[in-house]
Enzyme design. Structure first.
Site, PDB file in Angstrom:
ATOM      1  N   HIS A   1       0.828  -1.213   0.000  1.00  0.00           N
ATOM      2  CA  HIS A   1       0.000   0.000   0.000  1.00  0.00           C
ATOM      3  C   HIS A   1       0.860   1.259   0.000  1.00  0.00           C
ATOM      4  CE1 HIS A   1      -3.465  -2.392   2.151  1.00  0.00           C
ATOM      5  NE2 HIS A   1      -2.937  -3.040   1.116  1.00  0.00           N
TER       6      HIS A   1
ATOM      7  N   ARG B   1      -7.367   4.375   0.584  1.00  0.00           N
ATOM      8  CA  ARG B   1      -6.663   3.161   1.004  1.00  0.00           C
ATOM      9  C   ARG B   1      -5.342   3.000   0.261  1.00  0.00           C
ATOM     10  NH1 ARG B   1      -6.206  -2.172  -0.582  1.00  0.00           N
ATOM     11  NH2 ARG B   1      -5.956  -3.667   1.136  1.00  0.00           N
TER      12      ARG B   1
ATOM     13  N   GLU C   1     -12.744   0.898  -6.431  1.00  0.00           N
ATOM     14  CA  GLU C   1     -13.516   2.111  -6.680  1.00  0.00           C
ATOM     15  C   GLU C   1     -12.771   3.134  -7.521  1.00  0.00           C
ATOM     16  OE1 GLU C   1     -13.387   5.151  -3.083  1.00  0.00           O
ATOM     17  OE2 GLU C   1     -13.741   3.123  -2.314  1.00  0.00           O
TER      18      GLU C   1
ATOM     19  N   TYR D   1     -12.690  10.500   1.538  1.00  0.00           N
ATOM     20  CA  TYR D   1     -13.207   9.395   0.745  1.00  0.00           C
ATOM     21  C   TYR D   1     -13.500   8.147   1.560  1.00  0.00           C
ATOM     22  CZ  TYR D   1     -12.641  12.640  -2.905  1.00  0.00           C
ATOM     23  OH  TYR D   1     -12.808  13.779  -3.674  1.00  0.00           O
TER      24      TYR D   1
ATOM     25  N   ASP E   1     -20.038  -0.191   4.499  1.00  0.00           N
ATOM     26  CA  ASP E   1     -19.394  -0.065   5.805  1.00  0.00           C
ATOM     27  C   ASP E   1     -18.230  -1.051   5.907  1.00  0.00           C
ATOM     28  OD1 ASP E   1     -21.275   1.813   6.427  1.00  0.00           O
ATOM     29  OD2 ASP E   1     -22.361   0.577   7.880  1.00  0.00           O
TER      30      ASP E   1
END
Length: 395
Positions: free
Chosen positions: A158, A235, A261, A271, A281
């Site tokens: 990430h 993310r 997304e 976001y 959620d």
């Protein structure tokens, strides 16, 4: 509680699951000689060169459709050692200064060793400036390096990694949430923490020393917040892009394990990660107010894909049917387009008629000075042989 819709340019842009007509394109192989091609940059200097970034630390030049034999620059000696089979670290981003033709400056985003690795840190992100002696040169020296920005990374994954200049002349940077799974670092996760640069889109002025924070950044002078932040709650925005005619900033944010997304990034926008993943959620704190969270313009689940590779609004001339549409894809090789229909976005398949044989893995996209698009891929084969490819979309 319903999330706010994205208000942009006076029009609401809600998600639509509508499926439009399939578009067809072909691929033209430009080169299959650059291993791990993770992004492409163009200098905008009229030379129509494309610079292909190799994850392992080299940048290669394509001139007049031909790959030059010598790398433009090699920063591998300053990086962590990258596993060529799979590693989210490496040389991940490149951007040319808006005045590159006169100043020769360009910027790289890469993963470097950190002194206290093993104490909750894996590596550090480096955004560094380099300079070509002449903008027309096809090589540049590592010795011109000047560090612009560094920040620590707790995990190997990430990392975000995209960098790009906006029409405002500022450098935009995507940073992942620090890695692991579920944005586990910190009490509220890095994505929602304005005190860290992780899980954000950043915006800086590289004409400072080493940089300046633009005065109109949304969190300047906000207590406990980093002024470099332009938007948050992301993310892992692996790839983002500006649509030059409109200035809109599109980002493909990689999901956790269910949803991918596409977002349109606006100043100060939240976001939602790790509170939400896509429209759903994920880790909602007790009493959380979700009213201020911005929805994506599109999501798809893991029945379709596994990791979004972002994309571009097509502004070229070779494929008129794609004009003004967002072309994007997934690591698993699937490709689509998003078409804006009034206040909605509709997804349709982008069918590649001469798709290369094998398990094509889409790493990234590129856009040349004329607005034409490129797919950067790898194709694993028998015996561990991996065939890379830089392909141009053609009619």
């Amino acid at each position: 509680m319903k999330l706010v819709r994205l208000l942009l340019m006076g029009a609401l842009l809600p998600f639509s699951s509508g499926i439009a007509q399939t578009q067809k394109v072909k691929l033209q192989l430009i080169t299959d000689k650059v291993q791990s091609p993770v992004t492409m940059a163009v200098p905008g200097d009229g030379t129509n060169r494309q610079f292909v970034v190799q994850k392992e630390g080299k940048v290669w030049v394509i001139q007049n459709g031909q790959l030059l034999p010598t790398p433009f620059i090699d920063v591998s000696s300053d990086m962590v050692k990258v596993n060529p089979a799979y590693d989210e670290r490496g040389l991940l981003g490149m951007a040319f200064h808006p005045q590159y033709k006169s100043n020769g400056k360009f910027y790289l985003y890469y993963s470097a060793p950190v002194a206290n690795a093993g104490k909750g840190l894996n590596h550090k992100t480096v955004i560094a400036e380099f300079k070509a002696a002449k903008s027309s040169d096809n090589t540049a020296s590592f010795d011109t390096k000047k560090v612009v920005l560094e920040y620590n990374q707790p995990e190997s994954n990430h990392n975000g990694g995209d960098i790009m200049f906006g029409a405002d002349g500022y450098l935009y940077i995507s940073s992942g949430d620090g890695g692991g799974g579920g944005d586990k670092h910190g009490t509220i996760g890095n994505g929602q923490d304005l005190g860290t640069l992780l899980g954000k889109i950043l915006r800086i002025d590289v004409n400072g020393s080493p940089y300046r924070i633009p005065k109109d950044n949304p969190f300047v002078n906000k207590e406990g917040a980093r002024g470099e932040i332009w938007a948050y709650g992301l993310r892992n925005a692996w790839r983002f892009s500006f649509d030059k005619p409109t200035g809109r900033l599109f980002a493909g944010d990689v999901g956790q394990n269910k949803y991918e997304e596409v977002d349109i990034i606006v100043r100060g926008g939240n976001y939602g990660w790790r509170i939400i993943e896509g429209y759903h959620d994920f880790n909602v704190p007790a009493g959380a107010d979700k009213k201020g969270l911005i929805e994506p313009i599109h999501e798809y689940d893991h029945d379709l894909g596994i990791s979004i590779a972002g994309g571009y609004i097509y502004r070229g001339k070779a494929i008129p049917a794609l004009s003004g549409k967002y072309v994007f894809g997934d690591y698993n090789g699937k490709t689509w387009i998003l078409s804006q229909k009034g206040n909605k976005w509709e997804r349709s398949d982008l069918e590649i008629e001469n798709k290369p044989q094998g398990n094509l893995q889409l790493l990234s996209w590129g856009q040349d000075q004329a607005g034409e698009l490129y797919m950067l891929v790898t194709i694993p084969g028998a015996g561990g042989v991996v065939t890379p490819g830089v392909y141009k979309l053609v009619k």
